[in-house]
Design a protein around this motif. Structure first.
Motif, PDB file in Angstrom:
ATOM      1  N   ARG A 171       0.864  -1.172   0.000  1.00  0.00           N
ATOM      2  CA  ARG A 171       0.000   0.000   0.000  1.00  0.00           C
ATOM      3  C   ARG A 171       0.903   1.224   0.000  1.00  0.00           C
ATOM      4  NH1 ARG A 171      -1.686   4.143   3.054  1.00  0.00           N
ATOM      5  NH2 ARG A 171      -3.899   4.596   3.211  1.00  0.00           N
ATOM      6  N   GLU A 175       3.878   0.606   2.515  1.00  0.00           N
ATOM      7  CA  GLU A 175       3.649  -0.365   3.592  1.00  0.00           C
ATOM      8  C   GLU A 175       3.518  -1.759   2.983  1.00  0.00           C
ATOM      9  OE1 GLU A 175       0.201  -1.119   6.973  1.00  0.00           O
ATOM     10  OE2 GLU A 175       0.189   0.738   5.815  1.00  0.00           O
ATOM     11  N   LEU A 235       2.235  -5.185   2.907  1.00  0.00           N
ATOM     12  CA  LEU A 235       1.099  -5.843   3.554  1.00  0.00           C
ATOM     13  C   LEU A 235       1.215  -7.363   3.534  1.00  0.00           C
ATOM     14  CD1 LEU A 235      -1.783  -3.663   2.075  1.00  0.00           C
ATOM     15  CD2 LEU A 235      -0.650  -3.417   4.292  1.00  0.00           C
ATOM     16  N   ARG A 288      -8.803   3.770   5.903  1.00  0.00           N
ATOM     17  CA  ARG A 288      -8.629   3.034   7.153  1.00  0.00           C
ATOM     18  C   ARG A 288      -8.417   1.547   6.902  1.00  0.00           C
ATOM     19  NH1 ARG A 288     -12.325   0.359   9.707  1.00  0.00           N
ATOM     20  NH2 ARG A 288     -14.057   1.392   8.672  1.00  0.00           N
ATOM     21  N   ARG A 289      -9.239   0.958   6.051  1.00  0.00           N
ATOM     22  CA  ARG A 289      -9.200  -0.493   5.841  1.00  0.00           C
ATOM     23  C   ARG A 289      -8.071  -0.944   4.916  1.00  0.00           C
ATOM     24  NH1 ARG A 289     -14.780  -2.939   4.400  1.00  0.00           N
ATOM     25  NH2 ARG A 289     -13.664  -4.810   5.021  1.00  0.00           N
ATOM     26  N   SER A 290      -7.513  -0.025   4.116  1.00  0.00           N
ATOM     27  CA  SER A 290      -6.504  -0.408   3.128  1.00  0.00           C
ATOM     28  C   SER A 290      -5.174  -0.818   3.752  1.00  0.00           C
ATOM     29  CB  SER A 290      -6.287   0.718   2.114  1.00  0.00           C
ATOM     30  OG  SER A 290      -5.770   1.877   2.743  1.00  0.00           O
ATOM     31  N   HIS A 291      -5.018  -0.649   5.056  1.00  0.00           N
ATOM     32  CA  HIS A 291      -3.803  -1.100   5.743  1.00  0.00           C
ATOM     33  C   HIS A 291      -3.867  -2.594   6.081  1.00  0.00           C
ATOM     34  CE1 HIS A 291      -2.141   2.942   6.356  1.00  0.00           C
ATOM     35  NE2 HIS A 291      -3.395   3.314   6.527  1.00  0.00           N
ATOM     36  N   ASP A 292      -5.020  -3.203   5.894  1.00  0.00           N
ATOM     37  CA  ASP A 292      -5.233  -4.607   6.225  1.00  0.00           C
ATOM     38  C   ASP A 292      -4.974  -5.489   4.992  1.00  0.00           C
ATOM     39  OD1 ASP A 292      -6.465  -6.752   8.038  1.00  0.00           O
ATOM     40  OD2 ASP A 292      -7.702  -6.879   6.220  1.00  0.00           O
ATOM     41  N   ALA A 293      -4.102  -6.475   5.125  1.00  0.00           N
ATOM     42  CA  ALA A 293      -3.729  -7.337   3.996  1.00  0.00           C
ATOM     43  C   ALA A 293      -4.931  -8.073   3.408  1.00  0.00           C
ATOM     44  CB  ALA A 293      -2.659  -8.338   4.428  1.00  0.00           C
ATOM     45  N   ASP A 294      -5.820  -8.579   4.252  1.00  0.00           N
ATOM     46  CA  ASP A 294      -6.992  -9.301   3.750  1.00  0.00           C
ATOM     47  C   ASP A 294      -7.899  -8.392   2.932  1.00  0.00           C
ATOM     48  OD1 ASP A 294      -6.187 -11.726   4.855  1.00  0.00           O
ATOM     49  OD2 ASP A 294      -7.277 -11.374   6.728  1.00  0.00           O
ATOM     50  N   PHE A 295      -8.129  -7.187   3.433  1.00  0.00           N
ATOM     51  CA  PHE A 295      -8.952  -6.222   2.699  1.00  0.00           C
ATOM     52  C   PHE A 295      -8.281  -5.880   1.368  1.00  0.00           C
ATOM     53  CE2 PHE A 295      -9.981  -1.818   1.546  1.00  0.00           C
ATOM     54  CZ  PHE A 295     -11.364  -1.900   1.440  1.00  0.00           C
TER      55      PHE A 295
END
Length: 161
Positions: free
Chosen positions: A7, A74, A76, A118-125
């Motif tokens: 990201r 970042e 992920l 907010r959610r784009s830091h999560d690998a699954d998302f």
């Protein structure tokens, strides 16, 4: 095979035509390197997946991370596997996510930038968005996603804007 998902955020927003040019340049280079992948952009936030031989993908990611056109890079996901690439139809392609019709068609409802940020830091998302955008791009290009196992590293075709 190594898969990397990262990201980042644009230092300044680029128009669609500039993103398409970057994608085409990257697709040509990636094809030479045997790398496949997909990139999405939403309001200056990028999610990208790269797949290929580990050393090649690591070198490419290092070069991308040093690119001054984006910041806050970042990592992920970094995952090795023996399988086929999941995003293998294109050497690189991208999906601009700024279109509410994309979110409606692919997710069933629009997504606000605050939620995406907010959610784009999560690998699954990130993987979910990339996979859905990839499948959507296959549909728009009239490509059967199952053919990704037969054909690797195509160069995308963008309609003149």
């Amino acid at each position: 095979m190594l898969t990397i998902v990262y990201r980042s955020e644009a230092v300044y927003r680029l128009p669609y035509s500039a993103l398409a040019d970057i994608c085409l340049f990257s697709a040509r280079k990636n094809r030479e390197l045997g790398v496949t992948g997909f990139l999405v952009e939403f309001e200056g936030i990028f999610l990208q997946v790269l797949e290929g031989e580990a050393e090649v993908v690591e070198r490419l990611y290092t070069r991308i991370a040093a690119d001054q056109r984006h910041r806050g890079i970042e990592l992920l996901l970094r995952e090795s596997s023996a399988g086929q690439p999941t995003f293998g139809f294109w050497a690189m392609n991208f999906g601009p996510l700024d279109t509410p019709t994309f979110w409606q068609a692919v997710f069933g409802s629009p997504v606000r930038i605050e939620e995406f940020r907010r959610r784009s830091h999560d690998a699954d998302f990130a993987l979910d968005v990339l996979a859905r955008a990839y499948m959507h791009a296959c549909i728009l290009a009239d490509v059967d996603p199952a053919t990704r196992e037969l054909v690797h590293g195509n160069i995308p075709c963008f309609a003149p804007g």
